[in-house]
Design an enzyme around this catalytic site. Structure first.
Site, PDB file in Angstrom:
ATOM      1  N   HIS A   1       0.743  -1.205   0.085  1.00 41.96           N
ATOM      2  CA  HIS A   1      -0.070  -0.167   0.055  1.00 41.96           C
ATOM      3  C   HIS A   1       0.892   1.244   0.086  1.00 41.96           C
ATOM      4  CE1 HIS A   1      -3.241  -2.661   1.116  1.00 41.96           C
ATOM      5  NE2 HIS A   1      -2.244  -3.188   1.909  1.00 41.96           N
TER       6      HIS A   1
ATOM      7  N   SER B   1      15.034  21.162 -17.004  1.00 43.65           N
ATOM      8  CA  SER B   1      13.713  22.074 -17.263  1.00 43.65           C
ATOM      9  C   SER B   1      14.091  23.302 -17.983  1.00 43.65           C
ATOM     10  CB  SER B   1      13.256  22.538 -15.731  1.00 43.65           C
ATOM     11  OG  SER B   1      12.442  23.429 -15.995  1.00 43.65           O
TER      12      SER B   1
ATOM     13  N   LYS C   1      15.989  21.848 -11.795  1.00 49.29           N
ATOM     14  CA  LYS C   1      15.557  20.762 -12.016  1.00 49.29           C
ATOM     15  C   LYS C   1      16.478  19.433 -12.773  1.00 49.29           C
ATOM     16  CE  LYS C   1      11.916  19.427 -11.279  1.00 49.29           C
ATOM     17  NZ  LYS C   1      10.736  19.607 -11.909  1.00 49.29           N
TER      18      LYS C   1
ATOM     19  N   GLU D   1       9.521   7.859 -16.620  1.00 49.48           N
ATOM     20  CA  GLU D   1       8.382   8.695 -16.871  1.00 49.48           C
ATOM     21  C   GLU D   1       7.884   8.034 -18.279  1.00 49.48           C
ATOM     22  OE1 GLU D   1       7.624  12.706 -14.811  1.00 49.48           O
ATOM     23  OE2 GLU D   1       9.111  12.674 -16.229  1.00 49.48           O
TER      24      GLU D   1
END
Ligand code: ARG
Length: 462
Positions: free
Chosen positions: A155, A276, A282, A289
């Site tokens: 979980h 970024s 970043k 992803e």
């Protein structure tokens, strides 16, 4: 001119052709079509339909056509509907009169089905090879991880410490099932439709068994209607990729989470990260992803094909032309994804201190404490209750668990030693479990499995 121009009283409408041609995307079937066409011509020779001279001329013209296509000097003509008609047209130009005999006893329906099977066979084998490369990297990283551990989650809540190697290998075994699934798809796929003709076979003495053997296919079709309309192999390939994609997606998700500052379990290599355009600080896990994102596309390709197939009457219908783009797309994209995920994993740095700190919280050994009580003769449900009560008290009264355990009459010194970093994990010995002894065995078995799969794959590679 199209191959069927004589049947029509007017030339095809431009917009009709624009809608129906498949050449722009099925060009890449050229090597498979040439291979199948050569086997077909040999079969016509064996059946006595062509003499040796005719066979030689056709095979020679097919080779030349193949060379032109491979070299990028092949000139396509306006009437070329697809790669199959383009190749036949060129063979007729090159071989003259005998060229008109190439399509004897054959339809584009069995021709397309055969070429697509050959293509899928080759590309699924490539995917299996890339899977094995990724598995080797997982195995290496698992071996390097040694005794490092991190929290295992259920979980997404910290549950029990597990060896990092165990966590990595969990993904490895999922990929083993993907490899296995590809092999079984390859087994079923490896059937030759040539000889089925348009749908009902032929009155000519074709030799489909011999043609299948020449193509290194395990068998010829059993039913000509089925042979030309069956795209199960495409659906299976798309499913294999979709499930593999889901596995990569889950790995990707974990890398995304672990690379956050909140987790801080892994640092991605700069060469495998992106920046970024606006936020100078970043560093983003785009590979992970996209590994996650591509799964949606793979699932879409599978569902799209199944939807195309579901209402089709026997036998060939032009709808079947829609099998190619999703197949090509999934096979291409999954190959890119496998290589990228391998690169990402190979270059990532695990922060094992951080992982271990997160896993050393006393709550994570709660079940080990309960099992220690079980070993002293306490029934498990009772033991679970005792430890649960201590955890609750610790949370409610803000008292460290260690203190409560020390004061509790049921626990002795030995039980308290379970709270020392890594000690509870070392006591877990069950086969296939997350403890060091079981993981060492697992690591060996995983290596054996990779080696066996690599050997199985060699049998599928030309
Ligand atoms: N390009 C077509 C396909 O991929 C070839 C088969 C066309 N056959 C036909 N009978 N129109 O399915």
């Amino acid at each position: 001119m199209t191959l069927w121009a004589n049947r029509m009283s007017s030339p095809p409408a431009e917009d009709m052709m624009a809608f129906t041609v498949s050449l722009p995307f099925d060009k890449r079937l050229a090597p498979s079509d040439i291979e199948a066409s050569i086997a077909h011509v040999h079969g016509l020779g064996r059946g006595g339909i062509l003499d040796k001279d005719e066979v030689d001329q056709l095979v020679e013209a097919l080779h030349r056509t193949g060379d032109e296509l491979a070299a990028g000097v092949f000139e396509f003509a306006p009437g070329d509907e697809d790669i199959h008609t383009a190749i036949e047209r060129r063979v007729r130009e090159l071989a003259g009169e005998v060229g008109a005999k190439l399509h004897t006893g054959r339809s584009r329906n069995d021709q397309v089905a055969t070429a697509l099977r050959l293509f899928t066979r080759e590309h699924l084998a490539l995917v299996a090879g890339l899977l094995i490369e990724l598995q080797k990297t997982i195995h290496r990283r698992a071996g390097e991880a040694g005794q490092s551990y991190l929290p295992g989650y259920t979980h997404l809540q910290r549950a029990q410490p597990v060896l990092l190697a165990h966590q990595l290998l969990a993904h490895g075994w999922a990929l083993s099932r993907d490899v296995d699934r590809i092999f079984s798809t390859l087994d079923r796929l490896n059937v030759s439709p040539l000889g089925a003709g348009a749908l009902g076979g032929s009155s000519l003495p074709l030799v489909p068994d011999d043609v299948a053997a020449e193509l290194a296919m395990g068998a010829r079709f059993e039913n000509s209607l089925d042979a030309v309309s069956d795209r199960d192999f495409v659906a299976e390939a798309l499913f294999d990729v979709a499930l593999l994609g889901v596995h990569l997606s889950r790995m990707g998700e974990e890398i995304v989470l672990y690379s956050t500052e909140e987790f801080g379990f892994v640092r991605l290599d700069d060469a495998w990260s992106t920046g970024s355009s606006m936020l100078p600080q970043k560093k983003n896990p785009d590979v992970a992803e996209l590994a996650r994102g591509k799964a949606g596309r793979f699932i879409g390709n599978l569902v799209g094909l199944l939807t195309t197939l579901k209402g089709l009457p026997l036998a060939y219908n032009r709808d079947l032309q829609e099998d190619k783009e999703p197949l090509f797309d999934s096979l291409d994209q999954v190959a890119l994804a496998l290589v990228a995920v391998e690169g990402l994993l190979a270059s990532s740095v695990f922060d094992t201190d951080r992982m271990q700190q997160a896993a050393d919280a006393p709550g994570l050994v709660a079940v080990d404490l309960a099992e220690w009580l079980v070993a002293q003769g306490v029934p498990f449900r009772e033991a679970h209750g005792i430890v649960g009560g201590i955890v609750r008290e610790s949370v409610e009264r803000h008292v460290p668990m260690t203190e409560l355990l020390e004061a509790h009459p049921a626990f002795g010194e030995e039980a308290l030693s379970l709270l020392e970093p890594g000690s509870a994990l070392r006591r877990r010995r069950t086969a296939g479990g997350a403890g060091p002894e079981a993981v060492a065995v697992q690591l060996g078995r995983f290596a054996t499995r990779i080696a066996e799969d690599a050997e199985r794959l060699a049998a599928w590679r030309p």
